[in-house]
Design a protein around this motif. Structure first.
Motif, short mmCIF file in Angstrom:
data_model
loop_
_atom_site.label_atom_id
_atom_site.label_comp_id
_atom_site.label_asym_id
_atom_site.label_seq_id
_atom_site.Cartn_x
_atom_site.Cartn_y
_atom_site.Cartn_z
N SER A 1 0.83 -1.21 0.00
CA SER A 1 0.00 0.00 0.00
C SER A 1 0.87 1.27 0.00
N LEU A 2 2.16 1.13 0.27
CA LEU A 2 3.05 2.30 0.28
C LEU A 2 3.41 2.75 -1.14
N LYS A 3 3.22 1.85 -2.08
CA LYS A 3 3.68 2.10 -3.45
C LYS A 3 3.14 3.40 -4.05
N GLY A 4 4.03 4.16 -4.66
CA GLY A 4 3.63 5.37 -5.36
C GLY A 4 3.36 6.56 -4.45
N LYS A 5 3.46 6.34 -3.12
CA LYS A 5 3.15 7.42 -2.18
C LYS A 5 4.43 8.08 -1.65
N PRO A 6 4.29 9.29 -1.13
CA PRO A 6 5.47 9.86 -0.47
C PRO A 6 5.74 9.10 0.84
N VAL A 7 6.84 8.38 0.88
CA VAL A 7 7.17 7.55 2.03
C VAL A 7 8.51 8.01 2.59
N ILE A 8 8.57 8.11 3.92
CA ILE A 8 9.81 8.49 4.58
C ILE A 8 10.18 7.42 5.59
N VAL A 9 11.36 6.83 5.40
CA VAL A 9 11.83 5.77 6.29
C VAL A 9 12.80 6.37 7.30
N GLY A 10 12.65 5.98 8.56
CA GLY A 10 13.63 6.44 9.55
C GLY A 10 13.02 6.70 10.91
N GLY A 11 11.73 6.82 10.96
CA GLY A 11 11.09 7.06 12.26
C GLY A 11 9.83 7.88 12.06
N ARG A 12 9.23 8.23 13.17
CA ARG A 12 7.99 9.00 13.07
C ARG A 12 8.25 10.50 12.94
N ALA A 13 7.23 11.20 12.47
CA ALA A 13 7.38 12.60 12.10
C ALA A 13 7.84 13.48 13.26
N ASN A 14 7.42 13.12 14.48
CA ASN A 14 7.74 13.99 15.62
C ASN A 14 8.98 13.53 16.37
N GLU A 15 9.66 12.54 15.86
CA GLU A 15 10.84 12.02 16.55
C GLU A 15 12.08 12.81 16.17
N ARG A 16 13.10 12.73 17.06
CA ARG A 16 14.34 13.28 16.62
C ARG A 16 15.04 12.21 15.79
N GLY A 17 16.13 12.51 15.25
CA GLY A 17 16.74 11.56 14.32
C GLY A 17 16.50 12.02 12.90
N VAL A 18 17.05 11.29 11.99
CA VAL A 18 17.06 11.76 10.60
C VAL A 18 16.40 10.78 9.65
N VAL A 19 16.09 11.29 8.47
CA VAL A 19 15.51 10.48 7.41
C VAL A 19 16.57 9.49 6.90
N SER A 20 16.22 8.20 6.88
CA SER A 20 17.15 7.21 6.31
C SER A 20 16.98 7.14 4.80
N ALA A 21 15.74 7.28 4.36
CA ALA A 21 15.48 7.20 2.93
C ALA A 21 14.12 7.81 2.64
N ALA A 22 13.97 8.33 1.43
CA ALA A 22 12.70 8.91 1.00
C ALA A 22 12.34 8.37 -0.37
N SER A 23 11.04 8.12 -0.58
CA SER A 23 10.60 7.63 -1.89
C SER A 23 10.69 8.76 -2.90
N TYR A 24 10.66 8.43 -4.17
CA TYR A 24 10.74 9.47 -5.20
C TYR A 24 9.63 10.52 -5.04
N PRO A 25 8.35 10.07 -4.80
CA PRO A 25 7.31 11.09 -4.59
C PRO A 25 7.61 12.03 -3.41
N ALA A 26 8.27 11.53 -2.36
CA ALA A 26 8.61 12.40 -1.22
C ALA A 26 9.76 13.33 -1.60
N ARG A 27 10.67 12.84 -2.41
CA ARG A 27 11.82 13.66 -2.81
C ARG A 27 11.38 14.89 -3.59
N LYS A 28 10.24 14.77 -4.27
CA LYS A 28 9.72 15.91 -5.04
C LYS A 28 9.45 17.11 -4.14
N PHE A 29 9.22 16.83 -2.83
CA PHE A 29 8.97 17.93 -1.89
C PHE A 29 10.26 18.44 -1.24
#
Ligand code: MG
Length: 411
Positions: A25-53
């Motif tokens: 179900s994640l396919k084609g969506k803006p996906v950010i791997v690395g943790g939750r939005a309010n956590e500290r820490g950094v993005v490990s990876a972003a999908s192409y749709p997320a990279r557009k932002f």
């Protein structure tokens, strides 16, 4: 001299693509791997749709959330990435004996002289591309060139899901219009320095006098001059693929979700890190003599302290004992810690001399740990742990630790 043929294969949005296999179900969506939005820490990876932002890896999660609040934030699964990295490596190894993993999701292949087996380079690359897809269900991009440097830049230009060949002799003209930043090794700092000298494109760099670059940047200047002409110059490029593939060091680090001065939590984390290091040692069949602790405080001040053992080890408990002693001796008690790391080096193939009693003790531990390793292979990294009683959940941060990978030579 006959030119070399190198492939650089790079998996497309690797972490995200692996997560998509487990949750389509994640396919084609803006996906950010690395943790939750309010956590500290950094993005490990972003999908192409997320990279557009404008989201990219190593960016704080909170910044990513501001740029792309609708993104789906998912936790990373290092054990999944390792599993798929091994799958990729297995395909590559069946394809060419000269393979070097450069990180968890990219590899160099020396394909020189394989024409009789696979045909022309472009045909071979398409074959490999297809095989990776069939065996792993993942997409990759492949760059082909006469140097690893150009092959790497080329695979980047081929993304996503493409194959690109720079014909021998065309290296400099292929590189000339690219931004200097595209050259591996040229980071933010060098880029800035080059810009201030009016050097923006790789072609500008190639047109400069080597002496000028050497004077400005020393050895690194000469390496850059070589790179700008498409040569493997400087650093690990100085050795061939397949030469001495054993790692020189192994390390694991953990950044706490919240800085902590809780002794039991800190020591439990050291235990877990020691286990991870021990496991990699046994995977590589290595024994380490030097154990190093890395400790970073809230204010980012960082210390490293090392100690060498009388005899080399691959046991979690022995690594942990050392790491803990180093910690106890050097921690500014009460001061909150941001990051802990355990690093081992000084490898040998065996432990060296041991008396009989120690030998028996050691052998039992080895058996126990071999069993634990098997469990982990079957049920995942967290199945067995010395640190089971630890307070606070330990989440392995998904930073790419290339040393733990098959066929990887350290930088
Ligand atoms: Mg990649």
């Amino acid at each position: 001299m006959r030119s070399k043929t190198y492939f650089h294969l790079d998996m497309d949005a690797f972490f995200v693509s692996v997560e998509e296999l487990f949750d389509p179900s994640l396919k084609g969506k803006p996906v950010i791997v690395g943790g939750r939005a309010n956590e500290r820490g950094v993005v490990s990876a972003a999908s192409y749709p997320a990279r557009k932002f404008g989201v990219h890896s190593a960016m704080p999660l909170r910044t990513a959330y501001k740029l792309c609040p609708q993104a789906l934030f998912v936790d990373g699964h290092p054990e999944r990435y390792r599993e798929y990295s091994h799958k990729v490596y297995a395909v590559l190894q069946s394809f060419s004996p000269l393979v070097e993993m450069a990180s968890i999701d990219e590899a160099y292949l020396d394909m020189t002289g394989t024409e009789r087996l696979y045909g022309a380079p472009l045909r071979a690359a398409h074959l490999l591309h297809q095989r990776i897809r069939t065996e792993t269900l993942l997409n990759c991009s492949i760059g082909i060139a006469t140097s690893r440097l150009v092959a790497k830049i080329t695979s980047d230009q081929a993304k996503p899901n493409g194959v690109l060949w720079v014909i021998p002799g065309q290296e400099a003209s292929f590189l000339a219009p690219l931004d200097v930043r595209k050259v591996p090794g040229i980071g933010k700092v060098t880029e800035k320095q080059l810009h201030s000298l009016g050097i923006r494109k790789v072609g500008d760099l190639a047109n400069l006098d080597e002496a000028f670059l050497a004077q400005r940047f020393g050895k690194w200047g000469l390496a850059m001059a070589g790179k700008s002409r498409g040569l493997d110059a400087g650093g690990w490029f100085d050795t061939d693929i397949g030469e001495n593939s054993a790692p020189k060091s192994i390390s694991h680090e953990h950044t706490f979700g919240e800085d902590t001065a809780d002794l039991s939590k800190l020591e439990a984390t050291l235990a877990r890190l020691s286990e991870m290091v021990g496991r990699r040692l046994r995977e590589h069949n290595l024994h380490a003599r030097t154990i190093q602790l890395k400790l970073r405080y809230s204010d980012f001040s960082t210390i490293t302290r090392a100690h060498s053992l009388g005899r080399a080890t691959q046991l979690d408990t022995e690594v942990f004992d050392e790491a803990r002693q180093l910690f106890r001796r050097n921690w500014n008690a009460g001061a909150a810690v941001r990051l802990l790391g355990v690093h081992v080096s000084g490898f040998s193939a065996n432990t060296g001399q041991m008396d009989l009693l120690a030998e028996e003790h050691h052998r039992r531990w080895e058996q126990a740990l071999a069993a634990a390793d098997k469990m982990r292979e079957k049920f995942g990294e967290s199945a067995v742990s010395l640190a089971a009683s630890m307070r606070g959940k330990f989440r392995e941060r998904t930073h790419e630790n290339p040393v733990g990978l098959p066929g990887k030579r350290p930088k």
